[in-house]
Design a protein around this motif. Structure first.
Motif, short mmCIF file in Angstrom:
data_model
loop_
_atom_site.label_atom_id
_atom_site.label_comp_id
_atom_site.label_asym_id
_atom_site.label_seq_id
_atom_site.Cartn_x
_atom_site.Cartn_y
_atom_site.Cartn_z
N THR A 1 34.24 37.35 42.99
CA THR A 1 33.58 36.23 43.65
C THR A 1 34.64 35.21 44.07
O THR A 1 35.79 35.25 43.61
CB THR A 1 32.56 35.54 42.73
OG1 THR A 1 33.26 34.88 41.66
CG2 THR A 1 31.58 36.55 42.16
N SER B 1 32.40 39.13 46.87
CA SER B 1 31.15 38.41 47.11
C SER B 1 31.52 37.01 47.55
O SER B 1 32.09 36.24 46.77
CB SER B 1 30.31 38.37 45.83
OG SER B 1 29.16 37.57 45.99
N ARG C 1 30.66 33.41 50.16
CA ARG C 1 29.63 32.61 50.82
C ARG C 1 29.60 32.87 52.32
O ARG C 1 28.54 32.98 52.93
CB ARG C 1 29.91 31.12 50.54
CG ARG C 1 28.81 30.18 51.03
CD ARG C 1 29.24 28.74 50.78
NE ARG C 1 29.49 28.49 49.37
CZ ARG C 1 28.56 28.15 48.51
NH1 ARG C 1 27.31 28.02 48.90
NH2 ARG C 1 28.87 27.93 47.24
N SER D 1 26.24 33.87 47.02
CA SER D 1 26.65 32.57 46.51
C SER D 1 25.88 32.29 45.23
O SER D 1 24.79 32.84 45.01
CB SER D 1 26.38 31.45 47.53
OG SER D 1 25.00 31.21 47.65
N TYR D 2 26.43 31.46 44.38
CA TYR D 2 25.81 31.18 43.09
C TYR D 2 24.46 30.47 43.26
O TYR D 2 23.65 30.47 42.33
CB TYR D 2 26.74 30.32 42.23
CG TYR D 2 27.99 31.03 41.75
CD1 TYR D 2 28.23 32.37 42.03
CD2 TYR D 2 28.96 30.34 41.02
CE1 TYR D 2 29.38 33.01 41.60
CE2 TYR D 2 30.12 30.98 40.58
CZ TYR D 2 30.31 32.32 40.88
OH TYR D 2 31.46 32.95 40.44
N LEU E 1 23.19 37.32 45.50
CA LEU E 1 24.28 37.56 44.56
C LEU E 1 24.08 38.90 43.86
O LEU E 1 25.01 39.69 43.71
CB LEU E 1 24.33 36.42 43.54
CG LEU E 1 25.64 36.20 42.80
CD1 LEU E 1 26.77 35.91 43.76
CD2 LEU E 1 25.48 35.05 41.81
N SER F 1 25.02 41.60 46.11
CA SER F 1 26.47 41.69 46.32
C SER F 1 27.18 42.34 45.15
O SER F 1 28.31 42.81 45.29
CB SER F 1 27.05 40.29 46.58
OG SER F 1 27.12 39.52 45.40
N PHE F 2 26.53 42.39 43.99
CA PHE F 2 27.11 43.00 42.80
C PHE F 2 26.72 44.47 42.63
O PHE F 2 27.19 45.13 41.70
CB PHE F 2 26.70 42.25 41.54
CG PHE F 2 27.23 40.85 41.42
CD1 PHE F 2 28.34 40.44 42.16
CD2 PHE F 2 26.63 39.93 40.57
CE1 PHE F 2 28.83 39.14 42.05
CE2 PHE F 2 27.12 38.65 40.46
CZ PHE F 2 28.21 38.24 41.19
N VAL G 1 32.76 42.56 37.30
CA VAL G 1 32.66 41.43 38.22
C VAL G 1 33.52 40.30 37.69
O VAL G 1 33.47 39.96 36.50
CB VAL G 1 31.21 40.95 38.38
CG1 VAL G 1 31.16 39.58 39.07
CG2 VAL G 1 30.39 41.95 39.18
N LEU H 1 33.88 36.50 37.84
CA LEU H 1 33.20 35.26 38.21
C LEU H 1 34.23 34.13 38.19
O LEU H 1 34.69 33.73 37.12
CB LEU H 1 32.06 34.94 37.23
CG LEU H 1 30.92 35.94 37.13
CD1 LEU H 1 29.86 35.42 36.15
CD2 LEU H 1 30.30 36.19 38.50
N ALA I 1 24.81 33.48 38.27
CA ALA I 1 25.75 34.58 38.51
C ALA I 1 25.72 35.60 37.38
O ALA I 1 25.75 36.81 37.62
CB ALA I 1 27.16 34.02 38.68
#
Length: 282
Positions: free
Chosen positions: A5, A31, A33, A52-53, A59, A62-63, A69, A71, A88
């Motif tokens: 991210t 991931s 914005r 985005s969070y 989100l 995107s994962f 991941v 963060l 997230a």
């Protein structure tokens, strides 16, 4: 697959660059914005997804397919950062991620430095998430000018009383994070990534004098006087007081503990603050 991210930011972007030297681009996703800002990664074969969070559904998508991941912690002082981090973490769990790595901070705890409390709260959410997690407790990093002020113009480092500060370089942190993500060793829970050589502002004034051939003086400024001066120069009061809290914490030795792990991960010593100071001299 590894998904990072905040990949259009300084730390996330540097981590992706380091990962691209270690794993195929097809095994890496980001991931972000704004996907247009990550086009340079897409052109190299990295999977770019919007997330985005603030948008848990995007989100989570995107994962998808990620085993790990990263963060990258939020830093918007106007936002509920812990709630965004929870979004997230929940999205990663829902997407079936096996491990979350989170960029925390050295000394994350309910202590004297407000960001440390936010990181500690996020680590508590990770601990309750039910999946493997690693909190990357990084020492302070960023521009030394943020710490030292306009010393090159004034010849003075004027700041509140301080103590040992584990000032490290963002590039070293990004490299170490990439080593962990791409490696076979699992690091469970919190780990500390910091320099073995914390420095004080007195140290930095001495280094600056040696590097420039000038007499750079360290002047201790009263806490409230310093806040007043900072706000008069345009720094928002809440940021001035957060920085003051950092000085108050370091003067008690709160961030003084050194840890060898960063050196071990890099296979060399992290760049010393004096090297960073030399880079900043104009």
């Amino acid at each position: 697959m590894i998904v990072v991210t905040g990949a259009t930011g300084a730390l996330g972007g540097a981590t992706v660059e380091n990962l691209l030297t270690r794993i195929p681009a097809s095994q890496l996703g980001v991931s972000v914005r704004d996907v247009n800002k990550a086009r340079h990664f897409a052109d190299r074969g990295v999977l770019v997804r919007q997330g985005s969070y603030e948008d848990p559904a995007a989100l989570r998508a995107s994962f998808a397919g990620a085993e790990q991941v990263l963060l990258v912690s939020g830093n918007d002082p106007a936002a509920d950062v812990v709630a965004l981090h929870r979004n997230a973490i929940d999205a990663a769990v829902a997407a079936g991620v096996k491990r979350i790595l989170y960029t925390s901070q050295q000394g994350a705890a309910d202590g004297p430095y407000p960001p440390g409390r936010l990181h500690a709260a996020t680590e508590a959410i990770l601990a309750d998430s039910g999946i493997a997690w690693t909190a990357l407790r990084c020492g302070f990093f960023g521009s030394l000018d943020q710490l030292l002020g306009p010393w090159q113009r004034t010849g003075v480092i004027a700041a509140p009383a301080d103590g040992p500060i584990p000032w490290i370089e963002r590039a070293d942190i990004a490299e170490a994070v990439a080593v962990i993500l791409a490696g076979d060793d699992a690091f469970d829970g919190p780990i500390t990534l910091t320099t073995p050589h914390p420095v004080t502002l007195d140290d930095l004034a001495g280094f600056a004098s040696q590097l420039t051939g000038r007499d750079i003086t360290r002047v201790v400024v009263d806490d409230e006087q310093w806040v007043t001066e900072q706000t008069a120069n345009g720094l928002p009061d809440h940021l001035a007081r957060m920085t003051l809290a950092m000085f108050q914490a370091v003067r008690t030795g709160y961030f003084a503990e050194a840890d060898p792990l960063l050196t071990e991960l890099l296979g060399r010593e992290p760049r010393h603050a004096v090297d960073q100071l030399a880079d900043a001299i104009t």
